[in-house]
Design an enzyme around this catalytic site. Structure first.
Site, PDB file in Angstrom:
ATOM      1  N   ASP A 121      38.048  38.657  37.954  1.00  0.00           N
ATOM      2  CA  ASP A 121      38.640  39.850  37.387  1.00  0.00           C
ATOM      3  C   ASP A 121      39.830  39.437  36.514  1.00  0.00           C
ATOM      4  O   ASP A 121      40.292  38.293  36.588  1.00  0.00           O
ATOM      5  CB  ASP A 121      39.093  40.775  38.526  1.00  0.00           C
ATOM      6  CG  ASP A 121      39.624  42.094  38.016  1.00  0.00           C
ATOM      7  OD1 ASP A 121      39.195  42.527  36.937  1.00  0.00           O
ATOM      8  OD2 ASP A 121      40.470  42.698  38.694  1.00  0.00           O
TER       9      ASP A 121
ATOM     10  N   ASP B 125      39.885  41.734  43.290  1.00  0.00           N
ATOM     11  CA  ASP B 125      40.842  42.343  44.205  1.00  0.00           C
ATOM     12  C   ASP B 125      40.634  43.832  44.438  1.00  0.00           C
ATOM     13  O   ASP B 125      41.224  44.398  45.340  1.00  0.00           O
ATOM     14  CB  ASP B 125      42.278  42.124  43.710  1.00  0.00           C
ATOM     15  CG  ASP B 125      42.513  42.730  42.327  1.00  0.00           C
ATOM     16  OD1 ASP B 125      41.536  43.209  41.716  1.00  0.00           O
ATOM     17  OD2 ASP B 125      43.667  42.719  41.866  1.00  0.00           O
TER      18      ASP B 125
ATOM     19  N   ASP C 251      35.122  45.862  43.446  1.00  0.00           N
ATOM     20  CA  ASP C 251      34.620  44.494  43.371  1.00  0.00           C
ATOM     21  C   ASP C 251      33.915  44.033  44.639  1.00  0.00           C
ATOM     22  O   ASP C 251      33.274  42.992  44.654  1.00  0.00           O
ATOM     23  CB  ASP C 251      35.792  43.529  43.089  1.00  0.00           C
ATOM     24  CG  ASP C 251      36.635  43.984  41.922  1.00  0.00           C
ATOM     25  OD1 ASP C 251      36.047  44.341  40.895  1.00  0.00           O
ATOM     26  OD2 ASP C 251      37.870  43.991  42.045  1.00  0.00           O
TER      27      ASP C 251
END
Length: 766
Positions: free
Chosen positions: A353, A664, A668
């Protein structure tokens, strides 16, 4: 079976089409909602009984005894269990003399291996249950015409939510009113900035991050107020869709588990062949006089076959992996599953990410553009460490300095954020991160204390999505309590309200030349993927009413434009370079804007300048074959949903890659679970990601992953060496017995009256 929320254009369980493309009044009518009085208590109770609670379904936790039993489900363990049986049979045939040492030793190996695995994996939990814990909250709704605080689990479609700063959004809802409403959706979409919401209906279906007329369960209000009608609850929400993906996403075996399983299958076949060959050879060349002789030969053959099994391997694997876990923990990488330790050593792709992983998740002003020139603001994050520079040196007193003071102090005044130094000298913000960025930059310039003494706020003209600006009315104590309106907003909007521009301490007319220069400055900042905000002001004339609100925002003096962004972590670039040198490809997957994603990816060395980013909508337009080609060359993905992340991970794995996924947010968790090894952020990550992941970064540092990769590769190399050694020594035993039996006469091993004389006894082999 849980239900997924409606796809754009498809009716959901309440019979409602995509609410983001439907007029809010039509949404309310379809749901039987009263926007002014809300539902009655009786109707809300009826709907709750009929539709169920606003909660995410959760699978039951696997009992401890089943998790322990799973430790024995391994081909090598099956062979060792067979070895225990053979050792016990041999001990009984030999008259049960003494203790069955061989069986006890092998059983101890199996049990200790299971205990090691069980202890290390004891903290692994159910990810959907973590989602449930994370989303427990209460909400303010209209019931019987009165505001009422109720548990969010009791929200039903048709409820009217009253939203305010600090509230957690309890359900997916369509906005019917919004005043300066900003929502932090990073955990759901990956977008680093708080999203400004409005009531304008979308013309066409859009991704979650672009549905500005909707608010979603699991997000948080950071500024403003709003009113919204609940359109989906429980598993019908966007968060429910993630929970559904997570629940149906299968845990994948690690490369080590797959390799050990392959070795186990091969050895199983080998031991059968060895047993058959050895027994057949002995029976053919020896004189068999009784059934006891046959049993002895059969026992010898099975013993020899079991001896080929590297019985020490499970114990060695557990010990080596456990030592690796300890070493990784010292580097802030917490491994939840032993077999995952070596997976990083096999990783060929790291998907990560952007927000909070590669970047700091702290909006920072980087550049200030005014009439006298451009300055750079050094330092990142909310700690006011850095300075404002011009031409590489600290900005000195003069016209440019004066302009920067007005821009940064004006931006600080035209906002509601606060910057404070908390415990342990850490700096914390309260309010919108974009507004806090002005406070930090102002402190770097050294202008904060004077501004706090000089100005006193007496009014505010709130930000709205239609105006794209906000203003405050302040008293200037240094100029006889002069009333001043200070505005901050989109540069093009402010320019339309300005008639003059500040140059040093002077004011000049805003004619075509300075207007063109200001627009060129904005383009320069936008091309650098910086978010732009402009600042303007005007002293009120005698007799002007400071309460006249929006009518005061005219004839403004344009001061300058700032460019800000969520800066990349300084250590991330070096870690990415190390990964690339190690032959590992790094891929960025974010919900942020493609231009911002490309800028960060270029700055960190993930891609070269000019590389393209693939968006979620573009992914949807590709069939599986075309997408399989795209993932081989695309390293930046933007505006993606949880389903897109799953598809990316699946395509990379189908192409033969060992995929690590680092993230995080709640959105996800499914991709973390589907990857070969999911890595969660320990500080900023959610419970859902920490539970779904197999490894947690205690320091949220991308560089820790590279250190873990080094450790994983060393462990993998050690395991290979152990396996080669064990197989070589065991095959040596097999060959010694086999050729010793076949060539007994040649080497003088024949003994009088014996069926056959063995170089090694069955007990020695076991």
């Amino acid at each position: 079976m849980s239900k997924r929320p409606a796809e754009p254009g498809v009716a959901n369980r309440a019979g409602l089409a995509d609410p983001s493309t439907t007029d809010p009044n039509d949404v309310a009518r379809t749901l039987g909602a009263d926007l002014d009085h809300g539902l009655t208590a009786h109707e809300a109770a009826r709907r709750l009984s009929a539709g169920g609670r606003n909660e995410l379904s959760s699978t039951s936790r696997v009992p401890a005894w089943r998790r322990l039993l799973a430790q024995f489900q391994d081909p090598l363990v099956y062979l060792l269990l067979a070895a225990i049986v053979v050792a016990l049979v041999a001990w009984m045939i030999e008259g049960k003399a003494g203790w069955p040492v061989n069986a006890i030793v092998i059983a101890s190996i199996v049990v200790l291996n299971a205990i090691l695995g069980q202890v290390q994996e004891a903290k692994a939990g159910d990810a959907v249950a973590a989602l449930v814990r994370m989303t427990r909250a209460s909400s303010t709704v209209l019931r019987d015409g009165q505001p009422l605080r109720v548990p969010s689990a009791e929200l039903v479609p048709g409820d009217v939510l009253l939203l305010g700063e600090g509230d957690a959004v309890g359900a997916d809802a369509c906005l019917v009113r919004a005043a300066s409403l900003r929502v932090q959706e990073a955990s759901l979409t990956g977008e680093s900035q708080a999203v400004l919401k409005d009531v304008a209906t979308l013309a066409a279906p859009a991704s979650i991050g672009d549905r500005r007329c909707m608010v979603f369960k699991g997000t948080a209000i950071v500024e403003g107020t709003g009113r919204a009608v609940v359109t989906a609850t429980g598993m019908d929400t966007e968060l429910g869709q993630i929970a559904d993906l997570l629940e149906t996403t299968r845990d994948e075996s690690t490369p080590l588990q797959k390799e050990i399983a392959r070795v186990g299958r091969t050895l199983s076949l080998a031991v059968v062949v060895i047993a058959v060959v050895v027994v057949a050879t002995i029976l053919l060349i020896s004189e068999i006089h009784s059934a006891a002789d046959v049993i002895e030969v059969m026992l010898l053959g099975v013993s020899l076959a079991v001896a080929a099994v590297p019985e020490g391997l499970p114990a060695i694997l557990s010990v080596v992996l456990a030592l690796g876990v300890q070493r990784m923990a010292r580097h802030h990488a917490i491994v939840k599953k032993l077999s995952s330790v070596e997976t990083l050593g096999s990783a060929s792709v790291i998907c990560t990410d952007k927000t909070g992983t590669l970047t700091r998740a702290e909006m920072t002003i980087e550049r200030v553009m005014t009439a006298s020139g451009a300055t750079r603001v050094t330092g990142v994050g909310y700690a006011p460490l850095g300075q404002v520079e011009f031409a590489g040196a600290r900005l000195a007193a003069g016209p440019l300095h004066a302009e920067n003071v007005v821009v940064l102090s004006g931006g600080s005044l035209a906002g509601n954020a606060a910057l404070r130094q908390g415990a342990g000298s850490a700096w914390e913000i309260h309010g919108d991160p974009t507004e806090a960025a002005f406070l930090v930059a102002e402190r770097k310039l050294g202008a904060a204390e004077r501004r706090e003494r000089r100005f006193e706020r007496i009014g505010e003209i709130a930000f709205t999505s239609e105006r794209k600006m906000m203003s405050t009315i302040v008293l200037d104590h240094e100029h006889g309590d002069q009333v001043v309106v200070i505005s901050k907003g989109a540069p093009d909007v402010l320019l339309d309200r300005c008639t003059r521009v500040r140059v040093g301490m002077d004011l000049v007319a805003l004619d075509a030349a300075p207007r063109s220069r200001i627009l060129a400055d904005v383009d320069t900042l936008s091309d650098a993927a910086l978010r732009t905000l402009a600042v303007a002001y005007r002293p009120l004339g005698a007799g002007e009413d400071a309460r006249a609100a929006e009518s005061l925002e005219r004839d403004l003096v344009f001061v300058g434009t700032v460019g800000m962004m969520d800066p990349p972590r300084q250590e991330a670039a070096a870690a990415i370079a190390d990964a690339r040198r190690a032959g590992i490809r790094v891929i960025m997957i974010t919900g942020d804007h493609p231009r911002t994603a490309r800028r960060i990816a270029v700055d960190l060395g993930i891609v070269e300048a000019g590389a393209a980013a693939l968006t979620g909508l573009e992914i949807d337009a590709l069939d599986d074959a075309a997408f399989a080609v795209a993932v081989r060359t695309t390293s930046v993905y933007a505006r993606v949903s949880p389903a897109h992340k799953l598809r990316i991970v699946a395509a990379l794995r189908a192409d033969g890659n060992v995929v690590s996924m680092t993230d995080d947010g709640v959105n996800d968790a499914p991709a973390l679970k589907a990857a070969d090894i999911g890595i969660a952020m320990g500080l900023t990550g959610t419970d859902a990601t920490r539970e779904a992941a197999r490894m947690i970064l205690a320091d949220d540092n991308f560089a820790t992953i590279v250190e873990a990769v080094r450790e994983g590769r060393a462990i993998l190399d050690n395991i290979r060496k152990f396996l080669r050694y064990l197989l070589a020594s065991n095959i040596g035993e097999v060959m010694t017995v086999f050729f010793g039996v076949v060539g007994a006469g040649v080497i003088g091993l024949e003994g009088a009256g014996d069926l056959v004389v063995l170089p090694l006894l069955a007990t020695q082999l076991l």
